[in-house]
Design a protein around this motif. Structure first.
Motif, PDB file in Angstrom:
ATOM      1  N   THR A 210       0.926  -1.112  -0.082  1.00 31.31           N
ATOM      2  CA  THR A 210       0.166  -0.205  -0.017  1.00 31.31           C
ATOM      3  C   THR A 210       0.932   1.361   0.085  1.00 31.31           C
ATOM      4  O   THR A 210       0.451   2.269   0.400  1.00 31.31           O
ATOM      5  CB  THR A 210      -0.915  -0.129   1.304  1.00 31.31           C
ATOM      6  OG1 THR A 210      -0.063  -0.192   2.530  1.00 31.31           O
ATOM      7  CG2 THR A 210      -1.929  -0.934   1.131  1.00 31.31           C
ATOM      8  N   VAL A 265      -2.873  -3.709  -9.943  1.00 31.53           N
ATOM      9  CA  VAL A 265      -2.004  -2.680 -10.694  1.00 31.53           C
ATOM     10  C   VAL A 265      -0.915  -3.367 -11.255  1.00 31.53           C
ATOM     11  O   VAL A 265      -0.618  -4.383 -10.806  1.00 31.53           O
ATOM     12  CB  VAL A 265      -1.749  -1.428  -9.706  1.00 31.53           C
ATOM     13  CG1 VAL A 265      -2.657  -0.712  -9.427  1.00 31.53           C
ATOM     14  CG2 VAL A 265      -1.009  -2.092  -8.211  1.00 31.53           C
ATOM     15  N   GLN A 288      -9.223  -1.337 -10.293  1.00 27.07           N
ATOM     16  CA  GLN A 288     -10.252  -0.814 -10.060  1.00 27.07           C
ATOM     17  C   GLN A 288     -10.671  -0.555  -8.549  1.00 27.07           C
ATOM     18  O   GLN A 288     -11.604  -0.700  -8.013  1.00 27.07           O
ATOM     19  CB  GLN A 288     -11.311  -1.856 -10.324  1.00 27.07           C
ATOM     20  CG  GLN A 288     -11.508  -3.220  -9.740  1.00 27.07           C
ATOM     21  CD  GLN A 288     -12.642  -3.643  -9.290  1.00 27.07           C
ATOM     22  OE1 GLN A 288     -13.524  -3.000  -8.939  1.00 27.07           O
ATOM     23  NE2 GLN A 288     -12.870  -4.967  -9.275  1.00 27.07           N
TER      24      GLN A 288
HETATM   25  P1  NAP Z   1      -0.714   7.642   2.122  1.00 25.22           P
HETATM   26  O1  NAP Z   1      -1.557   7.857   3.253  1.00 25.22           O
HETATM   27  O2  NAP Z   1       0.098   8.900   1.635  1.00 25.22           O
HETATM   28  O3  NAP Z   1       0.323   6.449   2.246  1.00 25.22           O
HETATM   29  C1  NAP Z   1       1.357   6.470   1.482  1.00 25.22           C
HETATM   30  C2  NAP Z   1       2.377   5.255   1.999  1.00 25.22           C
HETATM   31  O4  NAP Z   1       3.422   5.265   1.338  1.00 25.22           O
HETATM   32  C3  NAP Z   1       2.848   5.838   3.458  1.00 25.22           C
HETATM   33  O5  NAP Z   1       2.865   4.317   4.343  1.00 25.22           O
HETATM   34  C4  NAP Z   1       4.305   6.105   3.228  1.00 25.22           C
HETATM   35  O6  NAP Z   1       5.106   6.051   4.437  1.00 25.22           O
HETATM   36  C5  NAP Z   1       4.735   5.604   2.136  1.00 25.22           C
HETATM   37  N1  NAP Z   1       5.496   6.512   1.402  1.00 25.22           N
HETATM   38  C6  NAP Z   1       5.464   7.640   0.927  1.00 25.22           C
HETATM   39  N2  NAP Z   1       6.675   8.136   0.386  1.00 25.22           N
HETATM   40  C7  NAP Z   1       7.689   7.177   0.573  1.00 25.22           C
HETATM   41  C8  NAP Z   1       8.797   6.807   0.308  1.00 25.22           C
HETATM   42  N3  NAP Z   1       9.659   7.946  -0.549  1.00 25.22           N
HETATM   43  N4  NAP Z   1       9.529   5.662   0.669  1.00 25.22           N
HETATM   44  C9  NAP Z   1       8.910   4.781   1.279  1.00 25.22           C
HETATM   45  N5  NAP Z   1       7.571   4.904   1.444  1.00 25.22           N
HETATM   46  C10 NAP Z   1       7.012   6.097   1.150  1.00 25.22           C
HETATM   47  O7  NAP Z   1      -1.532   7.344   0.644  1.00 25.22           O
HETATM   48  P2  NAP Z   1      -2.774   6.371   0.600  1.00 25.22           P
HETATM   49  O8  NAP Z   1      -4.089   7.287   0.614  1.00 25.22           O
HETATM   50  O9  NAP Z   1      -2.740   5.338   1.459  1.00 25.22           O
HETATM   51  O10 NAP Z   1      -2.571   5.720  -0.937  1.00 25.22           O
HETATM   52  C11 NAP Z   1      -1.415   4.744  -1.240  1.00 25.22           C
HETATM   53  C12 NAP Z   1      -1.273   4.454  -2.419  1.00 25.22           C
HETATM   54  O11 NAP Z   1      -2.390   3.639  -2.918  1.00 25.22           O
HETATM   55  C13 NAP Z   1      -1.410   5.750  -3.469  1.00 25.22           C
HETATM   56  O12 NAP Z   1      -0.207   6.707  -3.641  1.00 25.22           O
HETATM   57  C14 NAP Z   1      -1.883   5.116  -4.894  1.00 25.22           C
HETATM   58  O13 NAP Z   1      -0.560   5.056  -5.505  1.00 25.22           O
HETATM   59  C15 NAP Z   1      -2.398   3.853  -4.365  1.00 25.22           C
HETATM   60  N6  NAP Z   1      -3.802   3.794  -4.752  1.00 25.22           N
HETATM   61  C16 NAP Z   1      -4.216   2.751  -5.622  1.00 25.22           C
HETATM   62  C17 NAP Z   1      -5.511   2.785  -5.780  1.00 25.22           C
HETATM   63  C18 NAP Z   1      -6.199   1.640  -6.852  1.00 25.22           C
HETATM   64  O14 NAP Z   1      -7.299   1.602  -7.477  1.00 25.22           O
HETATM   65  N7  NAP Z   1      -5.760   0.416  -6.824  1.00 25.22           N
HETATM   66  C19 NAP Z   1      -6.435   3.881  -5.549  1.00 25.22           C
HETATM   67  C20 NAP Z   1      -5.945   4.712  -4.681  1.00 25.22           C
HETATM   68  C21 NAP Z   1      -4.597   4.816  -4.174  1.00 25.22           C
HETATM   69  P3  NAP Z   1       5.149   6.420   5.690  1.00 25.22           P
HETATM   70  O15 NAP Z   1       4.175   5.350   6.147  1.00 25.22           O
HETATM   71  O16 NAP Z   1       6.438   6.127   6.271  1.00 25.22           O
HETATM   72  O17 NAP Z   1       4.761   7.857   5.691  1.00 25.22           O
END
Ligand code: NAP
Length: 321
Positions: A210, A265, A288
């Motif tokens: 995630t 993905v 999705q």
């Molecule tokens: P979020 O709250 O910002 O969480 C992002 C996670 O990534 C956190 O655990 C963060 O780490 C980590 N991270 C960020 N920058 C990093 C780096 N440089 N190195 C290592 N880890 C890093 O975002 P979210 O709302 O949970 O969404 C996460 C992701 O899910 C999105 O960015 C998107 O790519 C994906 N997504 C996919 C779908 C889909 O349809 N499958 C839909 C929505 C989102 P820390 O815990 O250390 O802060």
């Protein structure tokens, strides 16, 4: 009010880029947006139309960097339809004085639901079970065999952000033991922190990815992480395709060195590597995670809220930079 049409026919302050559900497209048009399907169509607009654009309603995964931003010389906001904005070059936007907004929180539940659903489908062999019934093998008396239990297993969350935490909360309700990796330890109800992805994978039965996408996390699920998960392990990815070393994943699945996978993905969407289709132990979804009617409407509402706030000079509800 059609706030997006200050300059007469053909010139709009709002440009909608990408393919939207019909209701969301109509709502953007009601704001005065001009719509283009893709970057080629954007490049095909005349200079006057491009010069009038102040806010871009962005949808898609095609890279949007300095060269694309330069096509819209008065652009002040890129309002992304999605929480993940890895397609947008934030450094280039900063350099050009362009704000970027996204749509966090409103999609968290759906993406977490899909992750847990794929893990359940994989463990309980639900795709194979469906085929067993449909094809008449069950009626013909053929046995189906046994699957594996999910409740009570050890599950690792790679990236305990909004979606990661929502996945963990769901799996905690299945009495799973929750382990996680983040860049720093976080307040949790007793979940076990690991400072390293390989160490996390070695400590759990299944791993849910995630993390954010983008250069910093590319290949974070390496061959070593996959090896540490092992031949009974299941990898679930709802993050971005590039976070996983896809060749290493396919090699491990084909050789039986990884138990299974659930993937929403992929590296080269929508052209999924055909090697996946030959594997029975994977569940494949067409990116999705957030694609429910309710959530897509909420994402589009938040995107429009950001655009309206920007054009009216108010603070943006959700900013990235
Ligand atoms: P979020 O709250 O910002 O969480 C992002 C996670 O990534 C956190 O655990 C963060 O780490 C980590 N991270 C960020 N920058 C990093 C780096 N440089 N190195 C290592 N880890 C890093 O975002 P979210 O709302 O949970 O969404 C996460 C992701 O899910 C999105 O960015 C998107 O790519 C994906 N997504 C996919 C779908 C889909 O349809 N499958 C839909 C929505 C989102 P820390 O815990 O250390 O802060």
């Amino acid at each position: 009010m059609a706030r997006g049409v200050p300059g007469g026919a053909g010139v709009s302050a709002i440009l909608g880029l990408g393919r939207y559900p019909e209701a969301e497209r109509a709502a953007l048009e009601a704001l005065g947006a001009r719509m283009v399907a893709d970057l080629d169509a954007l490049r095909g607009l005349d200079a006057a139309a491009r010069a009038g654009v102040r806010a871009l309603a962005f949808r898609g995964h095609a890279p949007f960097g300095a060269a694309e931003m330069a096509l819209l010389p008065r652009l002040g906001l890129i309002a992304n339809y999605g929480v993940g904005y890895d397609a947008i070059d934030i450094a280039a936007a900063d350099a050009a004085g362009i704000r970027v907004s996204n749509t966090p929180d409103v999609l968290t539940d759906d993406v977490a639901d899909l992750a847990v659903g794929m893990l359940l489908m994989q463990q309980r062999r639900m795709l194979a079970g469906d085929a067993h019934v449909r094809t008449g093998r069950w009626a013909a008396g053929q046995g189906f065999g046994l699957s594996r239990k999910l409740s009570g297993r050890r599950v690792g969350i790679l990236g305990l952000g909004r979606i990661g935490r929502a996945v963990a909360e769901r799996l905690a309700a299945f009495n799973c033991e929750i382990h996680y990796f983040s860049r720093s330890e976080k307040p949790t109800p007793g979940w076990r922190y690991h400072a390293d992805a390989v160490e996390l994978a070695a400590a759990v039965d299944h791993l849910v990815v995630t993390l954010v996408g983008g250069p910093a996390t590319e290949g974070a699920v390496s061959a070593r992480v996959i090896a540490a998960l092992g031949s009974e392990g299941v990898l679930i990815n709802v993050s971005r395709g590039a976070v996983v070393d896809e060749d290493a994943l396919l090699d491990a699945l084909e050789a039986g060195r990884l138990g299974g996978a659930g993937l929403d993905v992929f590296w080269d969407e929508p052209r999924v590597n055909p090697r996946f289709a030959a594997l029975e132990q994977v569940v494949l979804q067409p990116h999705q995670g957030s694609a429910t009617r309710e959530t897509r409407a909420a994402m589009a509402r938040l995107q429009r809220d950001n655009i309206e706030a920007f054009l009216e000079g108010r603070p943006l509800p959700t900013t990235v930079n």
